[in-house]
Design an enzyme around this catalytic site. Structure first.
Site, PDB file in Angstrom:
ATOM      1  N   CYS A  54       0.153   2.581 -12.883  1.00 42.13           N
ATOM      2  CA  CYS A  54      -0.450   3.180 -11.698  1.00 42.13           C
ATOM      3  C   CYS A  54       0.549   4.499 -11.114  1.00 42.13           C
ATOM      4  O   CYS A  54      -0.171   5.522 -10.784  1.00 42.13           O
ATOM      5  CB  CYS A  54      -0.281   2.289 -10.579  1.00 42.13           C
ATOM      6  SG  CYS A  54      -1.425   0.851 -10.406  1.00 42.13           S
ATOM      7  N   LEU A  77      -7.508  -3.533  18.223  1.00 41.55           N
ATOM      8  CA  LEU A  77      -7.526  -2.985  16.910  1.00 41.55           C
ATOM      9  C   LEU A  77      -7.919  -4.097  15.938  1.00 41.55           C
ATOM     10  O   LEU A  77      -7.483  -5.235  16.173  1.00 41.55           O
ATOM     11  CB  LEU A  77      -6.179  -2.538  16.597  1.00 41.55           C
ATOM     12  CG  LEU A  77      -5.689  -2.098  15.023  1.00 41.55           C
ATOM     13  CD1 LEU A  77      -6.554  -1.048  14.647  1.00 41.55           C
ATOM     14  CD2 LEU A  77      -4.317  -2.108  14.972  1.00 41.55           C
ATOM     15  N   SER A  96       0.926  -1.274   0.013  1.00 41.45           N
ATOM     16  CA  SER A  96      -0.144   0.188  -0.119  1.00 41.45           C
ATOM     17  C   SER A  96       0.952   1.314   0.068  1.00 41.45           C
ATOM     18  O   SER A  96       2.142   1.047   0.154  1.00 41.45           O
ATOM     19  CB  SER A  96      -1.097  -0.001   1.159  1.00 41.45           C
ATOM     20  OG  SER A  96      -0.164  -0.030   2.450  1.00 41.45           O
ATOM     21  N   SER A 110      -7.031 -13.902   1.749  1.00 46.77           N
ATOM     22  CA  SER A 110      -5.821 -14.687   0.979  1.00 46.77           C
ATOM     23  C   SER A 110      -5.341 -15.419   2.068  1.00 46.77           C
ATOM     24  O   SER A 110      -4.729 -15.224   2.926  1.00 46.77           O
ATOM     25  CB  SER A 110      -4.695 -13.469   0.573  1.00 46.77           C
ATOM     26  OG  SER A 110      -3.537 -14.096   0.147  1.00 46.77           O
ATOM     27  N   GLN A 162      -1.341 -15.070   2.185  1.00 44.95           N
ATOM     28  CA  GLN A 162      -1.168 -13.811   3.215  1.00 44.95           C
ATOM     29  C   GLN A 162      -1.423 -14.081   4.543  1.00 44.95           C
ATOM     30  O   GLN A 162      -0.508 -13.835   5.354  1.00 44.95           O
ATOM     31  CB  GLN A 162      -2.211 -12.564   2.914  1.00 44.95           C
ATOM     32  CG  GLN A 162      -1.760 -11.767   1.469  1.00 44.95           C
ATOM     33  CD  GLN A 162      -2.633 -10.421   1.599  1.00 44.95           C
ATOM     34  OE1 GLN A 162      -3.724 -10.379   2.032  1.00 44.95           O
ATOM     35  NE2 GLN A 162      -2.284  -9.310   0.663  1.00 44.95           N
ATOM     36  N   THR A 188      -7.980 -11.361   6.563  1.00 44.81           N
ATOM     37  CA  THR A 188      -7.714 -11.369   4.939  1.00 44.81           C
ATOM     38  C   THR A 188      -8.688 -12.262   4.312  1.00 44.81           C
ATOM     39  O   THR A 188      -9.004 -13.337   5.060  1.00 44.81           O
ATOM     40  CB  THR A 188      -6.436 -11.513   4.725  1.00 44.81           C
ATOM     41  OG1 THR A 188      -5.953 -11.461   3.286  1.00 44.81           O
ATOM     42  CG2 THR A 188      -5.600 -12.649   5.222  1.00 44.81           C
ATOM     43  N   CYS A 203      -5.775  -7.286   6.087  1.00 47.23           N
ATOM     44  CA  CYS A 203      -4.397  -7.060   6.864  1.00 47.23           C
ATOM     45  C   CYS A 203      -3.172  -7.389   6.132  1.00 47.23           C
ATOM     46  O   CYS A 203      -2.033  -7.162   6.732  1.00 47.23           O
ATOM     47  CB  CYS A 203      -4.333  -7.760   8.157  1.00 47.23           C
ATOM     48  SG  CYS A 203      -4.288  -9.633   8.036  1.00 47.23           S
TER      49      CYS A 203
END
Length: 412
Positions: free
Chosen positions: A377, A184, A150, A212, A215, A210, A189
């Protein structure tokens, strides 16, 4: 004879649309199947497009980012050069007026159809796994060591990627005023970098979710290696299935998968999970098109098909409205567009520097997709076609005493 006529028409057409002037010429060479070379600038070419046969000429007669990107990814043409140069040339070709009106019509139709998608748990899971479950090794080859996928945060602009990603996480956790012992929830994530930092440095008790499997597996390994199993739980879970209340909620690079028509429900779910007095933060990409339309020249269509199936970008105004409708009060908004342009440029450099290894980690088609996607991007952020906002919010209707007097606490 027919091929020669085609060749003459192509050359005349390209030169007519891109005059060889210092302002409009392109550092592009087109190599044709018969050995002919067409240079669109007097300067040395930085990008070469190789056309293997007459049928592939259509990609240059009516260029758009979608048609050019698809031709490259599917192997209909060969493209050589640095990714940043390829994207700049592709944008110039698309902007030359070839068939952008038709390309935009296709994009608008795609938007209309895409915005009607159901975004079921199953379709969202499949879309996430298509994008993220390439392999952990693939992402590790061009991300920072913390595997943060990110926008980074550059206070001075000269930080290395790893430092900037750590600063980004700390920036987020300070913005939500995270304190020791607080709970939290991190929606989306990733490989666990944010929850690891939140538990280790800020003393929080964290849940990361997540869709995934790759991940989640690596995130759990990293939690165990850090000895933080008592403070961090990693789940493979849809945000719609989370129960309980959390004092702090973060969502980083995830709400782009929710769907524009589902944003109100998404933020209502966040509001429902937020404990009284709690603070949430949404960090995500937005379109700069006020009508929530795609980026120009077919770029959005390319990403829909090859990179982020079912991904949708909303304009900031749509996001803020959806937050309010979902029961959240916007408290702070920060534009990090410049930061994401630089992040994507660094990712592109890493990808190209490690190209030989990355080719061994995936198939040629996916390599080509990512080769142009990351640079595309960077270009889109740099040219204000998309943006990135961090939005801090709390429950709507909260006591005014819960609001900070200033932003000073974010930067101490």
């Amino acid at each position: 004879m027919f091929d020669q006529i085609k060749l003459s028409a192509l050359q005349a057409g390209l030169r007519g649309k891109l005059p060889l002037s210092p302002k409009l010429s392109l550092p592009l060479r087109v190599e044709l199947w018969n050995g002919e070379r067409i240079d669109l600038s007097s300067d040395p070419p930085r990008v070469t497009i190789r056309i293997p046969g007459p049928t592939a000429l259509r990609y240059l007669r009516s260029p758009s980012l979608y048609s050019l990107g698809r031709a490259y990814v599917e192997g209909a043409i060969e493209v050589m050069g640095r990714a940043a140069d390829i994207i700049a040339v592709g944008n110039a070709l698309a902007a030359s007026g070839a068939v952008d009106s038709a390309g935009n019509k296709r994009s608008r139709l795609g938007d209309a159809l895409r915005l009607k998608s159901n975004h079921t748990r199953e379709s969202d899971r499949d879309a996430i796994r298509y994008h993220y479950d390439v392999s952990n090794e693939f992402y590790a080859a061009w991300l920072d060591p913390g595997m943060v996928y990110s926008c980074a945060y550059f206070e001075a602009g000269d930080e290395d990627l790893a430092s900037a990603q750590t600063k980004k996480i700390d920036h987020i956790l300070r913005k939500i005023d995270l304190r020791p012992g607080q709970t939290l929830l991190d929606i989306g994530c990733g490989w666990g970098a944010l929850v690891l930092r939140a538990a280790e440095k800020f003393g929080a008790r964290c849940v990361g979710i997540t869709l995934s499997e790759n991940q989640a597996a690596l995130a759990r390994e990293r939690v165990a290696q850090a000895g933080l199993q008592d403070r961090i739980e990693i789940r493979i879970q849809d945000y719609r299935d989370v129960d309980g209340h959390f004092e702090r909620i973060t969502s980083v690079g995830m709400f782009e998968h929710v769907g524009v028509q589902h944003l109100k429900d998404y933020f209502a779910r966040v509001a429902g999970l937020l404990a009284p007095g709690g603070v949430a933060m949404n960090h995500g990409i937005t379109t700069t098109n006020p009508d929530n339309g795609a980026t120009p020249y077919g770029g959005g269509q390319f990403i829909d098909e090859y990179v982020f199936p079912q991904g949708e970008l909303a304009h900031l105004a749509t996001v803020v409205r959806a937050m309010q409708e979902g029961g959240l009060e916007v408290r702070d908004v920060e534009n990090l567009r410049r930061h994401y342009a630089h992040t994507c440029a660094l990712w592109t450099d890493n990808f190209e520097s490690n190209a030989a290894r990355i080719r061994t980690l995936t198939d040629p088609k996916r390599f080509r997709i990512w080769h142009v996607y990351l640079a595309g991007c960077a270009y889109a952020f740099a040219h204000d076609r998309i943006s990135l906002y961090q939005i801090v919010c709390g429950k709507a209707g909260s006591d005014v005493g819960q609001l900070p007097w200033s932003r000073r606490y974010m930067y101490v």
